[in-house]
Write a protein that holds these residues in place. Structure first.
Motif, PDB file in Angstrom:
ATOM      1  N   ILE A 114       0.843  -1.193   0.000  1.00 50.72           N
ATOM      2  CA  ILE A 114       0.000   0.000   0.000  1.00 50.72           C
ATOM      3  C   ILE A 114       0.883   1.250   0.000  1.00 50.72           C
ATOM      4  N   GLU A 115       0.334   2.352  -0.488  1.00 50.53           N
ATOM      5  CA  GLU A 115       1.072   3.599  -0.598  1.00 50.53           C
ATOM      6  C   GLU A 115       1.150   4.328   0.744  1.00 50.53           C
ATOM      7  N   SER A 116       2.093   5.245   0.865  1.00 49.01           N
ATOM      8  CA  SER A 116       2.340   5.954   2.123  1.00 49.01           C
ATOM      9  C   SER A 116       1.216   6.938   2.490  1.00 49.01           C
ATOM     10  N   LEU A 117       0.345   7.274   1.556  1.00 43.51           N
ATOM     11  CA  LEU A 117      -0.759   8.195   1.846  1.00 43.51           C
ATOM     12  C   LEU A 117      -1.947   7.492   2.501  1.00 43.51           C
ATOM     13  N   SER A 118      -1.854   6.189   2.703  1.00 44.47           N
ATOM     14  CA  SER A 118      -2.943   5.417   3.302  1.00 44.47           C
ATOM     15  C   SER A 118      -3.139   5.836   4.752  1.00 44.47           C
ATOM     16  N   THR A 119      -4.407   5.808   5.204  1.00 46.30           N
ATOM     17  CA  THR A 119      -4.712   6.277   6.554  1.00 46.30           C
ATOM     18  C   THR A 119      -5.890   5.518   7.157  1.00 46.30           C
ATOM     19  N   MET A 120      -6.092   5.715   8.470  1.00 50.87           N
ATOM     20  CA  MET A 120      -7.248   5.141   9.161  1.00 50.87           C
ATOM     21  C   MET A 120      -7.696   6.076  10.279  1.00 50.87           C
ATOM     22  N   ASN A 121      -8.976   5.979  10.620  1.00 54.02           N
ATOM     23  CA  ASN A 121      -9.556   6.714  11.737  1.00 54.02           C
ATOM     24  C   ASN A 121     -10.316   5.723  12.603  1.00 54.02           C
ATOM     25  N   LEU A 122     -10.377   6.004  13.900  1.00 55.49           N
ATOM     26  CA  LEU A 122     -11.135   5.183  14.827  1.00 55.49           C
ATOM     27  C   LEU A 122     -12.297   6.014  15.345  1.00 55.49           C
ATOM     28  N   VAL A 123     -13.518   5.469  15.254  1.00 62.46           N
ATOM     29  CA  VAL A 123     -14.721   6.216  15.625  1.00 62.46           C
ATOM     30  C   VAL A 123     -15.536   5.414  16.636  1.00 62.46           C
ATOM     31  N   LYS A 124     -16.016   6.112  17.670  1.00 64.59           N
ATOM     32  CA  LYS A 124     -16.922   5.524  18.661  1.00 64.59           C
ATOM     33  C   LYS A 124     -18.072   6.505  18.866  1.00 64.59           C
ATOM     34  N   ASP A 125     -19.288   6.034  18.667  1.00 64.72           N
ATOM     35  CA  ASP A 125     -20.489   6.857  18.844  1.00 64.72           C
ATOM     36  C   ASP A 125     -20.405   8.176  18.068  1.00 64.72           C
ATOM     37  N   GLY A 126     -19.911   8.123  16.845  1.00 66.77           N
ATOM     38  CA  GLY A 126     -19.813   9.303  16.000  1.00 66.77           C
ATOM     39  C   GLY A 126     -18.655  10.227  16.319  1.00 66.77           C
ATOM     40  N   GLN A 127     -17.898   9.933  17.364  1.00 67.16           N
ATOM     41  CA  GLN A 127     -16.757  10.768  17.755  1.00 67.16           C
ATOM     42  C   GLN A 127     -15.453  10.070  17.379  1.00 67.16           C
ATOM     43  N   GLU A 128     -14.551  10.815  16.758  1.00 66.49           N
ATOM     44  CA  GLU A 128     -13.268  10.246  16.375  1.00 66.49           C
ATOM     45  C   GLU A 128     -12.362  10.109  17.600  1.00 66.49           C
ATOM     46  N   ILE A 129     -11.759   8.933  17.754  1.00 67.84           N
ATOM     47  CA  ILE A 129     -10.809   8.658  18.831  1.00 67.84           C
ATOM     48  C   ILE A 129      -9.418   8.912  18.243  1.00 67.84           C
ATOM     49  N   PRO A 130      -8.645   9.823  18.818  1.00 68.51           N
ATOM     50  CA  PRO A 130      -7.332  10.124  18.232  1.00 68.51           C
ATOM     51  C   PRO A 130      -6.365   8.941  18.339  1.00 68.51           C
ATOM     52  N   LEU A 131      -5.624   8.718  17.265  1.00 66.09           N
ATOM     53  CA  LEU A 131      -4.579   7.706  17.237  1.00 66.09           C
ATOM     54  C   LEU A 131      -3.231   8.411  17.384  1.00 66.09           C
ATOM     55  N   VAL A 132      -2.303   7.789  18.108  1.00 67.66           N
ATOM     56  CA  VAL A 132      -0.972   8.371  18.281  1.00 67.66           C
ATOM     57  C   VAL A 132      -0.266   8.444  16.940  1.00 67.66           C
ATOM     58  N   SER A 133      -0.368   7.348  16.167  1.00 61.98           N
ATOM     59  CA  SER A 133       0.250   7.330  14.841  1.00 61.98           C
ATOM     60  C   SER A 133      -0.464   6.329  13.949  1.00 61.98           C
ATOM     61  N   VAL A 134      -0.397   6.586  12.643  1.00 66.10           N
ATOM     62  CA  VAL A 134      -0.892   5.659  11.628  1.00 66.10           C
ATOM     63  C   VAL A 134       0.264   5.448  10.667  1.00 66.10           C
ATOM     64  N   THR A 135       0.740   4.199  10.590  1.00 67.14           N
ATOM     65  CA  THR A 135       1.937   3.906   9.812  1.00 67.14           C
ATOM     66  C   THR A 135       1.662   2.844   8.758  1.00 67.14           C
ATOM     67  N   PRO A 136       1.809   3.185   7.467  1.00 67.77           N
ATOM     68  CA  PRO A 136       1.749   2.156   6.427  1.00 67.77           C
ATOM     69  C   PRO A 136       3.125   1.497   6.283  1.00 67.77           C
ATOM     70  N   LYS A 137       3.176   0.176   6.395  1.00 70.99           N
ATOM     71  CA  LYS A 137       4.421  -0.586   6.240  1.00 70.99           C
ATOM     72  C   LYS A 137       4.171  -1.717   5.266  1.00 70.99           C
ATOM     73  N   GLU A 138       4.790  -1.638   4.091  1.00 75.35           N
ATOM     74  CA  GLU A 138       4.639  -2.667   3.049  1.00 75.35           C
ATOM     75  C   GLU A 138       3.153  -2.909   2.763  1.00 75.35           C
ATOM     76  N   ASN A 139       2.608  -4.031   3.306  1.00 71.48           N
ATOM     77  CA  ASN A 139       1.211  -4.368   3.050  1.00 71.48           C
ATOM     78  C   ASN A 139       0.346  -4.236   4.302  1.00 71.48           C
ATOM     79  N   GLN A 140       0.833  -3.496   5.318  1.00 70.49           N
ATOM     80  CA  GLN A 140       0.072  -3.320   6.555  1.00 70.49           C
ATOM     81  C   GLN A 140      -0.148  -1.837   6.855  1.00 70.49           C
TER      82      GLN A 140
END
Length: 180
Positions: A51-77
Motif C-alpha cells: 500500500i502507498e504511504s498516503l494510506s490512513t485510518m480513523n477510529l470512531v466511537k459513537d460518532g466521535q473520532e478517537i485520536p490515534l498516536v500514529s498511523v503507519t503504512p508498512k509494506e502491506n500493513q
C-alpha cells in the motif's frame, strides 16, 4: 492465423489477472465483528499487496473520532497506535488506502470492546443488551457498506472485461476484413 489464435488465447488468460489486481484486506486485528475482551493498543490491517504511504485510518466511537498516536503504512500493513487501551463500546475503523496500482479503496471494520468490569464499576455499567443491539446495527451497516464496495468493485471489473473483449472482437473483425 495460428499466431492470432495464440495472441487471442493469451489475452483472454491475462484479462482476469489484470482485472483482479486491486489490493484487498487479507486480515485485520481486530477482525470485523470481533468482540475484544482484552486491552487493545494497536490496530493492524493487512492487505494483499503493498500500500502507498498516503494510506490512513480513523477510529470512531459513537460518532466521535478517537485520536490515534500514529498511523503507519508498512509494506502491506496499515498500523494504528492507540495512546491508551480502549474502553468498552462499539467502534469502527475507517480506512482509506491507495494500492500499488494507484486505485483508491475505502472501507470500515466494526468491532466491539467488551472487557470485564471490576466489582466497583458494576453499578455504572451500561446494560449489555443495549450494546449488543448497537453492535448488531453497526454490523448490519458494515455488511451493507461491504456489499456496496464489493458491488462497485465487481461492476468496475465487469466494465473493464467487457471493454477489453469488445476491443479484441473489433480488432479481429478488422483483421479478417483486411485479409478478404
Amino acid at each position: 492465423m495460428k499466431k492470432l489464435l495464440i495472441i487471442l488465447i493469451g489475452m483472454l488468460v491475462m484479462i482476469p489477472t489484470i482485472v483482479s489486481a486491486h489490493t484487498e484486506i487479507t486480515s485485520s486485528n481486530p477482525a470485523s465483528g470481533q468482540v475484544v475482551k482484552e486491552d487493545l493498543n494497536e490496530i493492524v490491517i493487512t492487505y494483499e499487496g503493498k500500500i502507498e504511504s498516503l494510506s490512513t485510518m480513523n477510529l470512531v466511537k459513537d460518532g466521535q473520532e478517537i485520536p490515534l498516536v500514529s498511523v503507519t503504512p508498512k509494506e502491506n500493513q496499515l498500523i494504528g497506535t492507540l495512546s491508551s487501551p480502549l474502553e468498552n463500546g462499539a467502534y469502527t475503523v475507517q480506512w482509506s488506502i491507495a494500492g500499488e496500482d494507484g486505485h483508491p479503496l475505502k472501507g470500515e471494520i466494526p468491532f466491539t470492546v467488551q472487557k470485564e468490569v471490576k466489582q466497583e464499576q458494576t453499578e455504572t455499567k451500561t446494560p449489555v443488551t443495549t450494546k449488543k443491539e448497537e453492535t448488531k446495527k453497526d454490523h448490519t451497516q458494515q455488511e451493507q457498506t461491504n456489499k456496496e464496495t464489493t458491488a462497485s468493485s465487481i461492476n468496475f471489473k465487469t466494465i473493464i472485461t467487457v471493454g477489453i473483449v469488445a476491443i479484441l472482437v473489433i480488432g479481429l473483425f478488422l483483421l479478417f476484413r483486411k485479409k478478404r
